[in-house]
Enzyme design. Structure first.
Site, PDB file in Angstrom:
ATOM      1  N   TYR A 262       0.850  -1.193   0.000  1.00 55.29           N
ATOM      2  CA  TYR A 262       0.000   0.000   0.000  1.00 55.29           C
ATOM      3  C   TYR A 262       0.886   1.243   0.000  1.00 55.29           C
ATOM      4  O   TYR A 262       1.871   1.311   0.733  1.00 55.29           O
ATOM      5  CB  TYR A 262      -0.908   0.026   1.244  1.00 55.29           C
ATOM      6  CG  TYR A 262      -1.667   1.327   1.349  1.00 55.29           C
ATOM      7  CD1 TYR A 262      -2.933   1.465   0.805  1.00 55.29           C
ATOM      8  CD2 TYR A 262      -1.086   2.438   1.974  1.00 55.29           C
ATOM      9  CE1 TYR A 262      -3.617   2.670   0.869  1.00 55.29           C
ATOM     10  CE2 TYR A 262      -1.761   3.652   2.037  1.00 55.29           C
ATOM     11  CZ  TYR A 262      -3.025   3.760   1.486  1.00 55.29           C
ATOM     12  OH  TYR A 262      -3.689   4.964   1.543  1.00 55.29           O
TER      13      TYR A 262
ATOM     14  N   GLU B  52      -3.562   7.555  -3.984  1.00 55.89           N
ATOM     15  CA  GLU B  52      -3.360   6.243  -3.365  1.00 55.89           C
ATOM     16  C   GLU B  52      -3.097   5.175  -4.413  1.00 55.89           C
ATOM     17  O   GLU B  52      -3.767   5.145  -5.447  1.00 55.89           O
ATOM     18  CB  GLU B  52      -4.622   5.921  -2.573  1.00 55.89           C
ATOM     19  CG  GLU B  52      -4.562   4.659  -1.764  1.00 55.89           C
ATOM     20  CD  GLU B  52      -5.881   4.406  -1.041  1.00 55.89           C
ATOM     21  OE1 GLU B  52      -5.988   4.788   0.130  1.00 55.89           O
ATOM     22  OE2 GLU B  52      -6.805   3.847  -1.664  1.00 55.89           O
TER      23      GLU B  52
END
Ligand code: GDP
Ligand code: MN
Length: 380
Positions: free
Chosen positions: A101, A189
């Site tokens: 992530y 993101e």
């Protein structure tokens, strides 16, 4: 404003972040053609503005173009979390060795952007934050200094990324930061950032949220707005210059001023109610704008009561009252309406509304109480 995955990834790519070769399609025929051009295994990905598409069946692998066409047909007829799929992204499939992530958002408490990485990629970061918060490594970026090299190294070592990937990780992180900063984003993101079986780092998913207030200086980004997927009420509200945000509760709020609107919502919650929306009609709103606002609120199926809280200053209460009357004529509301109208021309305003079927209140406390009671009464 939220961007679709394909839009976000295109922006990331402009800043040097590697993304899979891919294109977006609105029909299965287009999807097939794209899959043929890419060749080999592809992944078909629904473009809807919600997370967890994978789990919902909105992301599927296809061995070849024929299969891609079949899967695209199926995904294009799906609804994910209430949103119809209108487009699919066809990406060259990657072989995943590990999912990471990587994201940047604003940390309001720190008054700085925060860069976050986790070895637990592929699942929603909120989930990681709940179950294993220690696995999220954060560094704050000083907006004046920008992202420093040591910070990307701290992050890479913090998530135990093998050193051979550090250079590529640093490049991606810097690209993401530039994309975030230059687009006036509030979120950028990559989840997952994949380490492939071949040892390359590649952004498989992308998500960006842009600051609506900055769009005036990004006409190219503003154009990316997908009107299809926005709540119809929000589009309608923007047309009239109203600040409207749909929420989950059942008490509609019509208020002038953002601060007063937030206070109104707080007081509703204090008395055990839940606001159905945030709505600021703005200063000096005339009857037409007020009528549009009330029409939008009343078009919501969950509404059990409406609370109108107007503090007349530049906004004149009699104008607001005219707007209310106008929309009551059009929509014939089936739910109780509580009105608290004070300030400039309040007397005239109340006069206009005598005869209209409305619960009146003197103070905000009184009004919120009555609205919550009315909503509960209506729910029975
Ligand atoms: P989300 O569910 O909406 O977050 O969509 P993602 O784009 O993150 O995809 C969800 C998951 O699908 C990823 O975490 C991967 O595990 C898987 N996935 C996506 N693209 C590929 C691909 O090209 N190859 C493989 N093997 N898996 C993929
Ligand atoms: Mn994802």
């Amino acid at each position: 404003m939220k961007l679709h995955e394909y839009q976000s990834k295109r922006i990331f790519a402009k800043y040097g972040v590697p993304i899979p070769n891919g294109k977006v399609a609105a029909t299965s025929t287009e999807a097939k053609k794209i899959a043929e051009d890419i060749g080999g295994r592809v992944v078909i990905k629904s473009q809807v503005l919600v997370g967890g598409r994978g789990k919902a069946g909105g992301i599927k692998l296809a061995k070849n173009a024929t299969e891609a066409e079949e899967i695209a047909t199926q995904i294009l007829s799906m609804e994910i979390k209430g949103l119809p799929v209108r487009k699919v992204l066809i990406d060259k499939a990657v072989s995943i060795n590990k999912e990471i992530y990587l994201g940047i958002t604003n940390d309001r408490m720190a008054r700085k952007p925060v860069l976050m990485a986790s070895s637990e990629g592929g699942i929603e970061i909120e989930e990681v934050a709940r179950t294993s918060p220690e696995k999220i490594i954060k560094v704050h970026i000083d907006p004046l200094l920008g992202l420093r090299d040591y910070q990307t190294r701290d992050l890479a070592s913090g998530i135990n990324l093998p050193q051979k990937h550090w250079r590529s990780f640093a490049k991606i992180t810097h690209g993401l930061w530039q994309a975030y900063k230059n687009s006036d984003a509030t979120l950028a993101e990559i989840n997952p950032l994949v380490i492939t079986d071949e040892g390359e780092l590649i952004a498989v998913d992308g998500k960006m949220v842009l600051d609506d207030n900055s769009l005036f200086r990004h006409p190219d980004l503003a154009e990316m707005r997908d009107l299809d997927i926005e709540a119809a009420e929000e589009i309608e509200a923007r047309k009239y210059g109203l600040s409207y945000i749909k929420l989950d509760g059942n008490i509609g709020c019509l208020v002038n001023g953002a601060g007063l609107a937030m206070t109104t919502m707080d007081v509703i919650k204090l008395y055990g109610g839940e606001p159905a929306n945030f709505l600021d009609i703005g200063g000096g709103a005339g009857a037409t704008k007020v009528a549009a606002a009330l029409r939008i609120i009343l078009s919501e199926p969950n509404i059990k009561a409406v609370l109108i809280n107007i503090f007349g200053g530049i906004t004149r209460v009699d104008e607001v009252a005219k707007g209310i009357l106008q929309s009551l004529d059009e929509v014939k509301p089936k739910v109780p309406i509580v009105a608290r109208l004070v300030g400039t021309n309040a007397k005239e305003g109340r006069k206009i509304l005598t005869g209209a079927n409305m619960i009146t209140a003197e103070t905000l406390t009184d009004a919120a109480h009555k609205a919550v009671d009315a909503a509960i009464g209506g729910a029975k």
